[in-house]
Design an enzyme around this catalytic site. Structure first.
Site, mmCIF file in Angstrom:
data_model
loop_
_atom_site.group_PDB
_atom_site.id
_atom_site.type_symbol
_atom_site.label_atom_id
_atom_site.label_comp_id
_atom_site.label_asym_id
_atom_site.label_seq_id
_atom_site.Cartn_x
_atom_site.Cartn_y
_atom_site.Cartn_z
ATOM 1 N N GLU A 85 3.342 18.407 -4.759
ATOM 2 C CA GLU A 85 2.836 19.732 -4.365
ATOM 3 C C GLU A 85 3.638 20.322 -3.211
ATOM 4 O OE1 GLU A 85 -1.390 19.878 -3.609
ATOM 5 O OE2 GLU A 85 -1.304 21.997 -3.049
ATOM 6 N N LYS A 263 -10.089 17.912 -0.171
ATOM 7 C CA LYS A 263 -8.878 17.830 -1.006
ATOM 8 C C LYS A 263 -7.658 18.068 -0.126
ATOM 9 C CE LYS A 263 -5.548 19.273 -4.022
ATOM 10 N NZ LYS A 263 -4.270 19.936 -3.707
ATOM 11 N N ASP A 279 -3.051 1.886 -3.600
ATOM 12 C CA ASP A 279 -3.910 2.341 -4.690
ATOM 13 C C ASP A 279 -4.559 3.678 -4.301
ATOM 14 O OD1 ASP A 279 -6.009 2.728 -6.496
ATOM 15 O OD2 ASP A 279 -6.371 0.590 -6.727
ATOM 16 N N HIS A 377 2.229 29.193 0.932
ATOM 17 C CA HIS A 377 2.338 28.540 -0.373
ATOM 18 C C HIS A 377 3.343 29.262 -1.251
ATOM 19 C CE1 HIS A 377 -0.343 25.348 -1.734
ATOM 20 N NE2 HIS A 377 -1.056 25.613 -0.686
HETATM 21 P P1 NAD Z 1 -3.353 -9.579 -4.104
HETATM 22 O O1 NAD Z 1 -4.415 -10.431 -4.684
HETATM 23 O O2 NAD Z 1 -2.117 -9.378 -4.902
HETATM 24 O O3 NAD Z 1 -2.929 -10.136 -2.678
HETATM 25 C C1 NAD Z 1 -3.876 -10.562 -1.735
HETATM 26 C C2 NAD Z 1 -3.677 -12.026 -1.449
HETATM 27 O O4 NAD Z 1 -2.432 -12.229 -0.800
HETATM 28 C C3 NAD Z 1 -4.704 -12.538 -0.486
HETATM 29 O O5 NAD Z 1 -5.861 -12.914 -1.186
HETATM 30 C C4 NAD Z 1 -3.995 -13.699 0.183
HETATM 31 O O6 NAD Z 1 -4.200 -14.879 -0.525
HETATM 32 C C5 NAD Z 1 -2.526 -13.342 0.071
HETATM 33 N N1 NAD Z 1 -1.906 -12.906 1.352
HETATM 34 C C6 NAD Z 1 -0.636 -13.223 1.741
HETATM 35 N N2 NAD Z 1 -0.353 -12.659 2.926
HETATM 36 C C7 NAD Z 1 -1.439 -11.972 3.312
HETATM 37 C C8 NAD Z 1 -1.768 -11.173 4.470
HETATM 38 N N3 NAD Z 1 -0.891 -10.988 5.472
HETATM 39 N N4 NAD Z 1 -2.989 -10.614 4.551
HETATM 40 C C9 NAD Z 1 -3.870 -10.791 3.562
HETATM 41 N N5 NAD Z 1 -3.634 -11.541 2.451
HETATM 42 C C10 NAD Z 1 -2.426 -12.124 2.318
HETATM 43 O O7 NAD Z 1 -3.877 -8.114 -3.739
HETATM 44 P P2 NAD Z 1 -5.266 -7.542 -3.244
HETATM 45 O O8 NAD Z 1 -4.990 -6.785 -1.998
HETATM 46 O O9 NAD Z 1 -6.365 -8.542 -3.237
HETATM 47 O O10 NAD Z 1 -5.578 -6.490 -4.420
HETATM 48 C C11 NAD Z 1 -4.949 -5.241 -4.435
HETATM 49 C C12 NAD Z 1 -4.731 -4.786 -5.864
HETATM 50 O O11 NAD Z 1 -5.951 -4.804 -6.590
HETATM 51 C C13 NAD Z 1 -4.220 -3.376 -5.937
HETATM 52 O O12 NAD Z 1 -3.136 -3.345 -6.841
HETATM 53 C C14 NAD Z 1 -5.391 -2.605 -6.541
HETATM 54 O O13 NAD Z 1 -4.914 -1.505 -7.270
HETATM 55 C C15 NAD Z 1 -6.042 -3.633 -7.409
HETATM 56 N N6 NAD Z 1 -7.446 -3.473 -7.788
HETATM 57 C C16 NAD Z 1 -8.239 -2.483 -7.290
HETATM 58 C C17 NAD Z 1 -9.560 -2.395 -7.669
HETATM 59 C C18 NAD Z 1 -10.427 -1.317 -7.060
HETATM 60 O O14 NAD Z 1 -10.018 -0.661 -6.117
HETATM 61 N N7 NAD Z 1 -11.646 -1.093 -7.560
HETATM 62 C C19 NAD Z 1 -10.095 -3.324 -8.559
HETATM 63 C C20 NAD Z 1 -9.262 -4.335 -9.041
HETATM 64 C C21 NAD Z 1 -7.943 -4.407 -8.645
#
Ligand code: NAD
Length: 426
Positions: A85, A263, A279, A377
């Protein structure tokens, strides 16, 4: 009856070029450069695109602009923003310029905890069950932390427990909230794993049946906060200030206005969330749910007049962003964005995003309260219209300027202007 079918068995097993061929054949498309366009994945390697999502056939490039003038907690930032945008990046630069001399933005964060929900239904004695679950907090802590030793080692893990009784058409449900510090991860996968692990234990302790086990995007244990004072002489005087406050009061009371007000905030927020590979839907869902937390949908920001008569803006909203997980660590542009900002923690990123959201809100309200948004705009939009009319090279700015002069930024006028320009040059 259609002669072509979208039932393509094994589509996911094909290579990206094979999928593109299938798609083009399905749509009956000639290869007039279209195949190459699909396969030009820009700065996201095709293998990576294919790993990030299912059935990948290409990528969608969005411009990344850099917001300047941002002074946040005493540190200067250049903030990458991914948005399609026009005006969005310029709005942040302008707002930040007008508060740079007076100290810029001050930010903070409530923490980095996420909430996972476990839904228990058909519990015969919900009040009793609620207490039975709360009594198990130490068992629950051990079960959750055992799911993610890496997180625990980094100082995160299970923090607290809440159990709510929520009415439904089929009777009361017992909803358990696991409150988990996910540190530098957004945490969705991390907390979902814990919720799933806990399900059978909860059924054992409370009776009933578990259905959903998933995080809540209403991340109100992860609020990013930004505040800023714009001096009267920097913004153009009391009329501008009062116009902004009146615009805010409108958004506070009217959901039709609040949706557009928020927005505008999300124009800034989502662009940085996107540029860092986070996300966008998670942050947006959290923002809008938080905006409706009082039972009606309202403004995410507040605008007031200080004792000295200046304009004070503040923004507080859920900001579930991370530096790990999803595309954040994988997408080369996301990594580049984090390096440009020298981001060291998810908290720091969330705070920068909140400042950008507030800046964006300031610019939108200032424009609305003064000259209206169309003037700013339209000068940018006119270039898009000139492009759509077929202008190339120098023609783009000539046609765009003419559209603004005429005060009619329309495709038909752009086409006429372009025709006249070309006729003059022949
Ligand atoms: P992930 O599971 O890939 O990574 C998190 C893991 O990384 C932690 O559990 C930990 O074991 C490890 N880790 C390593 N270094 C870390 C640090 N410095 N701090 C914290 N953890 C560390 O990712 P996530 O963050 O659990 O999930 C994010 C993803 O899930 C995004 O892609 C999102 O789009 C997706 N997602 C979103 C939803 C929702 O928003 N409703 C639902 C399902 C999945």
């Amino acid at each position: 009856m259609s002669t072509k079918t979208s039932r393509i068995s094994g589509f996911h097993k094909l290579s990206v070029p094979e999928r593109v061929d299938k798609v083009m054949a399905f749509a009956g498309l000639e290869d007039d450069g279209l195949r190459a366009q699909f396969l030009d994945t820009g700065n996201l390697p095709v293998d990576l695109a294919d790993r990030l999502i299912e059935n990948a056939v290409g990528t969608m490039n969005i411009p990344v602009g850099v917001a300047t003038n941002l002074l946040i907690d005493g540190k200067d930032y250049l903030v990458p923003m991914a948005t399609e945008e026009s005006s969005v990046v310029a709005a942040v630069c302008n707002a930040a310029r007008q508060c740079y001399e007076s100290g810029g933005f001050t930010t903070s964060m409530s923490g980095t905890c996420m909430i996972a929900q476990v839904q228990l239904v058909d519990v015969p004695d919900p009040a009793h069950a609620r207490l039975a679950i709360l009594e198990r907090i130490e068992d629950i802590r051990s079960l959750c932390d055992a799911c993610d030793p890496v997180l625990v080692k980094l100082g995160g893990g299970f923090r607290d427990l809440e159990v709510r009784i929520v009415d439904s058409a089929h009777g009361p449900m017992v909803i358990t909230h696991l409150i988990v510090d996910t540190r530098d991860a957004m945490g969705a996968n991390a907390v979902n794993t814990m919720a799933e692990k806990l399900a059978s234990h909860l059924e054992g302790w409370a009776g009933g049946r578990v259905y959903l086990r998933i995080l809540s995007n209403l991340a109100d244990r992860r609020l990013a906060r930004a505040r800023c004072v714009w001096k009267l002489d920097a913004i153009g005087g009391p009329e501008v200030r009062d116009g902004i406050v009146r615009a805010y009061e409108f958004a506070l009371m009217d959901p039709y206005r609040a949706a557009t007000h928020n927005k505008g905030i999300m124009n800034g927020v989502t662009a940085v969330v996107m540029a860092t590979g986070n996300d966008t839907r998670a942050v947006e869902a959290g923002a809008h749910a938080y905006a409706a937390r009082k039972g009606w949908y309202s403004s995410l920001s507040q605008w007031e007049v200080t004792a000295a008569g200046d304009l004070a803006g503040s923004l507080e909203m859920p900001m579930a962003v991370g530096l790990i997980g999803g595309a954040t660590k994988l997408h080369p542009m996301a990594r580049a964005s984090l390096r440009v900002m020298d981001i060291q923690s998810a908290q720091q990123l969330a705070r920068v995003i909140a400042a950008v959201g507030l800046a964006q809100n300031f610019s939108a309200l200032k424009a609305l309260a003064t000259e209206g948004v169309q003037k700013g705009h339209m000068s940018l939009h006119s270039q898009n219209i000139a492009l759509m009319a077929g202008a190339v090279g120098d023609e783009i700015s000539i046609v765009a300027r003419r559209l603004v002069e005429l005060g009619t930024v329309r495709i038909d006028v752009a086409e006429d202007t372009l025709r006249a320009l070309r006729a003059r040059e022949d």
